[in-house]
Design a protein around this motif. Sequence first.
Motif, PDB file in Angstrom:
ATOM      1  N   TRP A 189       0.811  -1.228  -0.062  1.00 58.86           N
ATOM      2  CA  TRP A 189       0.291  -0.435  -0.341  1.00 58.86           C
ATOM      3  C   TRP A 189       0.603   1.505   0.305  1.00 58.86           C
ATOM      4  O   TRP A 189       2.150   1.138   0.389  1.00 58.86           O
ATOM      5  N   GLY A 190       0.534   2.024  -0.407  1.00 59.53           N
ATOM      6  CA  GLY A 190       0.730   3.363  -0.819  1.00 59.53           C
ATOM      7  C   GLY A 190       0.231   4.108  -0.670  1.00 59.53           C
ATOM      8  O   GLY A 190      -1.053   4.481  -1.081  1.00 59.53           O
ATOM      9  N   ILE A 191       0.796   6.119  -0.871  1.00 56.88           N
ATOM     10  CA  ILE A 191      -0.061   7.248  -0.634  1.00 56.88           C
ATOM     11  C   ILE A 191       0.207   7.675  -2.043  1.00 56.88           C
ATOM     12  O   ILE A 191       1.260   8.121  -1.948  1.00 56.88           O
ATOM     13  N   ILE A 192      -0.208   8.442  -2.642  1.00 56.76           N
ATOM     14  CA  ILE A 192       0.530   9.766  -3.832  1.00 56.76           C
ATOM     15  C   ILE A 192      -0.431  10.561  -2.646  1.00 56.76           C
ATOM     16  O   ILE A 192      -1.800  10.445  -3.378  1.00 56.76           O
ATOM     17  N   GLY A 193       0.545  11.668  -3.544  1.00 55.62           N
ATOM     18  CA  GLY A 193      -0.104  12.832  -2.588  1.00 55.62           C
ATOM     19  C   GLY A 193      -0.573  13.759  -3.469  1.00 55.62           C
ATOM     20  O   GLY A 193       0.129  13.898  -4.612  1.00 55.62           O
ATOM     21  N   GLU A 194      -1.628  14.415  -2.925  1.00 52.55           N
ATOM     22  CA  GLU A 194      -1.314  15.283  -4.117  1.00 52.55           C
ATOM     23  C   GLU A 194      -0.595  16.524  -4.215  1.00 52.55           C
ATOM     24  O   GLU A 194      -0.838  17.451  -5.914  1.00 52.55           O
ATOM     25  N   ASP A 195       0.484  16.702  -3.962  1.00 52.16           N
ATOM     26  CA  ASP A 195       1.435  17.526  -4.953  1.00 52.16           C
ATOM     27  C   ASP A 195       2.743  16.235  -6.025  1.00 52.16           C
ATOM     28  O   ASP A 195       3.387  16.892  -6.447  1.00 52.16           O
ATOM     29  N   GLY A 196       2.252  14.872  -6.382  1.00 53.51           N
ATOM     30  CA  GLY A 196       2.832  14.497  -6.925  1.00 53.51           C
ATOM     31  C   GLY A 196       3.126  12.958  -6.016  1.00 53.51           C
ATOM     32  O   GLY A 196       3.940  12.053  -7.259  1.00 53.51           O
ATOM     33  N   GLN A 197       4.276  13.368  -5.454  1.00 54.93           N
ATOM     34  CA  GLN A 197       4.791  12.968  -4.261  1.00 54.93           C
ATOM     35  C   GLN A 197       4.362  11.000  -4.398  1.00 54.93           C
ATOM     36  O   GLN A 197       2.902  10.962  -3.776  1.00 54.93           O
ATOM     37  N   ALA A 198       5.142  10.244  -4.318  1.00 61.07           N
ATOM     38  CA  ALA A 198       4.753   8.681  -3.793  1.00 61.07           C
ATOM     39  C   ALA A 198       4.964   8.498  -2.973  1.00 61.07           C
ATOM     40  O   ALA A 198       6.348   8.756  -2.020  1.00 61.07           O
ATOM     41  N   TYR A 199       4.417   8.502  -1.184  1.00 62.53           N
ATOM     42  CA  TYR A 199       4.750   7.698   0.317  1.00 62.53           C
ATOM     43  C   TYR A 199       4.511   5.845   0.159  1.00 62.53           C
ATOM     44  O   TYR A 199       3.800   5.519  -0.269  1.00 62.53           O
ATOM     45  N   ARG A 200       5.855   5.525   1.077  1.00 62.34           N
ATOM     46  CA  ARG A 200       5.474   3.860   0.620  1.00 62.34           C
ATOM     47  C   ARG A 200       5.617   3.972   2.395  1.00 62.34           C
ATOM     48  O   ARG A 200       6.453   4.066   3.182  1.00 62.34           O
ATOM     49  N   PRO A 201       4.083   3.894   3.491  1.00 65.01           N
ATOM     50  CA  PRO A 201       4.759   3.815   5.235  1.00 65.01           C
ATOM     51  C   PRO A 201       5.492   2.284   5.231  1.00 65.01           C
ATOM     52  O   PRO A 201       3.983   1.135   4.831  1.00 65.01           O
TER      53      PRO A 201
ATOM     54  N   VAL B 179      -2.272  12.034   6.815  1.00 67.35           N
ATOM     55  CA  VAL B 179      -1.388  11.367   7.668  1.00 67.35           C
ATOM     56  C   VAL B 179      -0.504  12.440   7.907  1.00 67.35           C
ATOM     57  O   VAL B 179      -0.202  13.397   7.009  1.00 67.35           O
ATOM     58  N   GLU B 180      -0.019  12.729   9.181  1.00 68.59           N
ATOM     59  CA  GLU B 180       0.876  12.998   9.726  1.00 68.59           C
ATOM     60  C   GLU B 180       2.774  12.000   9.515  1.00 68.59           C
ATOM     61  O   GLU B 180       1.933  10.717  10.199  1.00 68.59           O
ATOM     62  N   VAL B 181       3.358  11.812   8.820  1.00 70.63           N
ATOM     63  CA  VAL B 181       4.285  11.341   8.411  1.00 70.63           C
ATOM     64  C   VAL B 181       6.169  11.873   8.695  1.00 70.63           C
ATOM     65  O   VAL B 181       6.158  12.883   8.519  1.00 70.63           O
ATOM     66  N   VAL B 182       6.655  10.666   9.311  1.00 72.67           N
ATOM     67  CA  VAL B 182       8.333  11.060   9.469  1.00 72.67           C
ATOM     68  C   VAL B 182       8.674  10.379   8.127  1.00 72.67           C
ATOM     69  O   VAL B 182       8.915   9.256   8.815  1.00 72.67           O
ATOM     70  N   PRO B 183       9.627  10.984   8.492  1.00 73.23           N
ATOM     71  CA  PRO B 183      10.687  10.105   7.427  1.00 73.23           C
ATOM     72  C   PRO B 183      11.442   8.925   7.901  1.00 73.23           C
ATOM     73  O   PRO B 183      11.773   8.906   9.062  1.00 73.23           O
ATOM     74  N   VAL B 184      11.270   7.355   6.969  1.00 71.55           N
ATOM     75  CA  VAL B 184      12.643   6.951   8.139  1.00 71.55           C
ATOM     76  C   VAL B 184      13.107   6.142   6.651  1.00 71.55           C
ATOM     77  O   VAL B 184      13.178   6.545   5.028  1.00 71.55           O
TER      78      VAL B 184
ATOM     79  N   GLY C 196       8.519   4.786  -3.926  1.00 70.84           N
ATOM     80  CA  GLY C 196       7.804   6.296  -2.907  1.00 70.84           C
ATOM     81  C   GLY C 196       8.992   6.248  -2.027  1.00 70.84           C
ATOM     82  O   GLY C 196      10.306   5.397  -1.862  1.00 70.84           O
ATOM     83  N   GLN C 197       8.616   7.385  -1.398  1.00 66.87           N
ATOM     84  CA  GLN C 197       9.306   7.835  -0.060  1.00 66.87           C
ATOM     85  C   GLN C 197       8.884   7.065   1.496  1.00 66.87           C
ATOM     86  O   GLN C 197       7.772   6.973   1.703  1.00 66.87           O
ATOM     87  N   PRO C 198      10.203   5.868   2.061  1.00 68.96           N
ATOM     88  CA  PRO C 198       9.558   5.330   3.345  1.00 68.96           C
ATOM     89  C   PRO C 198       9.066   6.299   4.033  1.00 68.96           C
ATOM     90  O   PRO C 198      10.271   7.468   4.293  1.00 68.96           O
ATOM     91  N   VAL C 199       8.378   6.285   4.839  1.00 71.32           N
ATOM     92  CA  VAL C 199       7.683   7.039   5.524  1.00 71.32           C
ATOM     93  C   VAL C 199       6.692   6.433   6.823  1.00 71.32           C
ATOM     94  O   VAL C 199       6.054   4.605   6.824  1.00 71.32           O
ATOM     95  N   LYS C 200       6.395   6.681   8.380  1.00 65.45           N
ATOM     96  CA  LYS C 200       6.475   6.021   9.639  1.00 65.45           C
ATOM     97  C   LYS C 200       5.313   6.897   9.500  1.00 65.45           C
ATOM     98  O   LYS C 200       5.364   8.354   9.497  1.00 65.45           O
ATOM     99  N   VAL C 201       3.673   6.050   9.847  1.00 62.69           N
ATOM    100  CA  VAL C 201       2.738   6.996   9.824  1.00 62.69           C
ATOM    101  C   VAL C 201       2.491   6.744  11.458  1.00 62.69           C
ATOM    102  O   VAL C 201       2.803   6.505  11.884  1.00 62.69           O
ATOM    103  N   VAL C 202       2.415   8.547  11.460  1.00 60.60           N
ATOM    104  CA  VAL C 202       2.589   9.305  13.044  1.00 60.60           C
ATOM    105  C   VAL C 202       0.744   9.171  13.383  1.00 60.60           C
ATOM    106  O   VAL C 202       0.078   8.485  14.178  1.00 60.60           O
ATOM    107  N   SER C 203       0.238   9.981  13.003  1.00 59.92           N
ATOM    108  CA  SER C 203      -1.761   9.383  13.101  1.00 59.92           C
ATOM    109  C   SER C 203      -2.428   9.960  11.232  1.00 59.92           C
ATOM    110  O   SER C 203      -1.593  10.726  10.516  1.00 59.92           O
ATOM    111  N   PHE C 204      -4.082   9.982  11.792  1.00 56.87           N
ATOM    112  CA  PHE C 204      -4.023   9.610  10.259  1.00 56.87           C
ATOM    113  C   PHE C 204      -5.965  10.185  10.612  1.00 56.87           C
ATOM    114  O   PHE C 204      -6.035  10.045  11.373  1.00 56.87           O
TER     115      PHE C 204
END
Length: 73
Positions: free
Chosen positions: A18-30, A46-51, A60-68
């Motif tokens: 599963w991933g998230i495609i941001g409104e800015d076009g950036q791909a995030y991989r929680p 979602v609030e994320v921090v890079p990992v 995508g950019q690997p991130v950790k979901v903090v809240s959503f």
Amino acid sequence: MKVVKGKVAYQHLGPGFWGIIGEDGQAYRPVNMPNQLKYEGYAVKVEVVPVDERSVFMWGQPVKVVSFETMTP
């Protein structure tokens, strides 16, 4: 910490993930995608921090979901 608004998308690469495609076009991989968000096309905020994570999924950019929260379209 970064706030990302976007849509959930299942990626059919390798075993799939599963991933998230941001409104800015950036791909995030929680790395800890909450089960509540695992629905194709869900609009989320979602609030994320890079990992620093290496993975076979070169997407995508690997991130950790903090809240959503889910958003209505």
